[in-house]
Design an enzyme around this catalytic site. Structure first.
Site, PDB file in Angstrom:
ATOM      1  N   ILE A  50      25.007  47.518  45.565  1.00 16.24           N
ATOM      2  CA  ILE A  50      24.952  48.254  46.823  1.00 16.24           C
ATOM      3  C   ILE A  50      26.258  48.762  47.249  1.00 16.24           C
ATOM      4  O   ILE A  50      26.314  49.473  48.101  1.00 16.24           O
ATOM      5  CB  ILE A  50      24.589  47.236  48.000  1.00 16.24           C
ATOM      6  CG1 ILE A  50      25.567  46.090  47.897  1.00 16.24           C
ATOM      7  CG2 ILE A  50      23.072  46.853  47.760  1.00 16.24           C
ATOM      8  CD1 ILE A  50      25.332  44.860  49.043  1.00 16.24           C
ATOM      9  N   GLY A  95      33.756  49.747  44.218  1.00 20.77           N
ATOM     10  CA  GLY A  95      34.967  50.125  44.437  1.00 20.77           C
ATOM     11  C   GLY A  95      35.949  50.063  43.011  1.00 20.77           C
ATOM     12  O   GLY A  95      35.484  49.896  42.075  1.00 20.77           O
ATOM     13  N   GLY A  96      37.244  50.469  43.384  1.00 20.65           N
ATOM     14  CA  GLY A  96      38.220  50.357  42.229  1.00 20.65           C
ATOM     15  C   GLY A  96      38.437  49.121  41.513  1.00 20.65           C
ATOM     16  O   GLY A  96      38.827  49.213  40.351  1.00 20.65           O
ATOM     17  N   ALA A 128      36.199  45.974  42.258  1.00 19.95           N
ATOM     18  CA  ALA A 128      34.883  45.112  42.354  1.00 19.95           C
ATOM     19  C   ALA A 128      33.691  46.120  42.476  1.00 19.95           C
ATOM     20  O   ALA A 128      33.740  47.202  43.089  1.00 19.95           O
ATOM     21  CB  ALA A 128      34.931  44.076  43.298  1.00 19.95           C
ATOM     22  N   VAL A 160      29.521  45.338  44.265  1.00 22.90           N
ATOM     23  CA  VAL A 160      28.653  44.414  45.317  1.00 22.90           C
ATOM     24  C   VAL A 160      27.397  44.732  44.982  1.00 22.90           C
ATOM     25  O   VAL A 160      26.928  45.885  44.990  1.00 22.90           O
ATOM     26  CB  VAL A 160      29.113  44.762  46.764  1.00 22.90           C
ATOM     27  CG1 VAL A 160      28.482  43.678  47.560  1.00 22.90           C
ATOM     28  CG2 VAL A 160      30.657  44.651  46.880  1.00 22.90           C
ATOM     29  N   LYS A 189      29.818  39.978  45.431  1.00 27.94           N
ATOM     30  CA  LYS A 189      30.937  40.597  44.964  1.00 27.94           C
ATOM     31  C   LYS A 189      31.607  40.396  43.722  1.00 27.94           C
ATOM     32  O   LYS A 189      32.002  39.138  43.676  1.00 27.94           O
ATOM     33  CB  LYS A 189      31.964  40.605  46.072  1.00 27.94           C
ATOM     34  CG  LYS A 189      33.283  41.930  45.967  1.00 27.94           C
ATOM     35  CD  LYS A 189      34.070  41.711  47.135  1.00 27.94           C
ATOM     36  CE  LYS A 189      35.160  42.653  47.233  1.00 27.94           C
ATOM     37  NZ  LYS A 189      36.015  42.779  48.270  1.00 27.94           N
ATOM     38  N   ASP A 244      43.677  46.433  56.081  1.00 28.89           N
ATOM     39  CA  ASP A 244      42.615  47.239  55.608  1.00 28.89           C
ATOM     40  C   ASP A 244      41.619  47.516  56.527  1.00 28.89           C
ATOM     41  O   ASP A 244      40.463  47.492  56.222  1.00 28.89           O
ATOM     42  CB  ASP A 244      42.214  46.922  54.185  1.00 28.89           C
ATOM     43  CG  ASP A 244      41.635  48.160  53.548  1.00 28.89           C
ATOM     44  OD1 ASP A 244      42.037  49.175  53.776  1.00 28.89           O
ATOM     45  OD2 ASP A 244      40.890  47.738  52.418  1.00 28.89           O
TER      46      ASP A 244
END
Length: 263
Positions: free
Chosen positions: A14, A17-18, A20, A22, A37, A127
């Protein structure tokens, strides 16, 4: 799907990212859907520690606007975090559809209440961005992704390495410079999110992440136009270049918004 995690049945990817990925998964013991994750295999212990740090931080926080952690584990030397699966999507997709000012202010208030709680526990998120604000089906905003959160009382290379960790489009000037941070850095990022919710685009552009970071440092606070002009003072005090010129805390932001509502 080749990945196997004991106790879980992975359904689909779903998000990615760089650091991890998910997955939507089923926790078989309780037959419930979760967001799983999973850290990619890497040779950098600091990345693994930062990933596990996220799980530890979130599990220490109990707030209605913070995502819930169910489990943390390691499989084939790859750490994973199992957390609640939120079906309401993220703020990034809602921005594309358009958000009215009242709804935008409600989201700011919800995340500000969450940040007041987080900052009170000595943690800076670092973040805040639309992709890290998810929603329950009933519309409740939920803050997630504490992967680079900083515990102010700690003194280690993971959180005080002098680097500009975070998303360039939402980075506070002091964060871009690798300067010491407190909760006012999150207030700045939330101000950028507020602007994006009302305008539909981010305030600063550049051909590279470095150019965007420089814009946060050098360019003035963006100006609202038209029907959004009444919210300029709020934005000015959230996105001031110097932390001392911003709201002193998330509580101060909430008090200001409450006073504005009463007028």
């Amino acid at each position: 799907m080749e990945i196997e995690i004991p106790g879980y049945r992975l359904l689909r990817l779903i998000a990615q990212g760089g650091m991890a990925s998910v997955y939507l998964a089923v926790q078989e013991s309780l037959d419930r859907q979760v967001a799983l994750k999973l850290l990619r295999k890497c040779d950098f212990p600091a990345q693994t520690e930062r990933f596990l740090n996220e799980g530890r931080i979130i599990s220490s926080l109990n707030h209605r606007n913070i995502i819930t952690i169910h489990d943390i584990g390691v499989v084939d030397e790859r750490p994973f975090i199992s957390m609640e699966f939120l079906k309401g999507g993220d703020l990034q997709h809602r921005v594309k559809a358009g958000i009215d000012p009242n709804t935008a202010l409600d989201i700011v208030k919800a995340i500000a209440r969450c940040l007041a709680f987080v900052h009170g526990r000595g943690i800076v998120h670092r973040d805040i961005k639309p992709g890290n604000i998810l929603f329950h089906e009933d519309g409740t905003p939920i803050l997630t992704d504490f992967g680079i959160a900083k515990e102010l009382e700690t003194d280690n290379a993971l959180t005080q390495d002098g680097t500009a960790l975070g998303s360039p489009d939402y980075l506070s000037p002091e964060q871009a410079q690798g300067r010491p941070l407190d909760g006012r850095a999150d207030i700045y990022s939330l101000g950028v999110v507020f602007y994006e919710m009302l305008v539909g685009e981010r305030p600063y552009r550049g051909d590279s992440p470095v150019q965007v970071m420089l814009a946060h440092l050098a360019e003035p606070v963006p100006q609202f136009s038209g029907a959004n002009r009444p919210y300029q003072d709020i934005l000015d005090r959230m996105m001031a270049k110097e932390p001392e010129q911003r709201f002193a805390s998330a509580q101060a932001l909430l008090a200001y918004l409450a006073e504005t509502d009463a007028q």
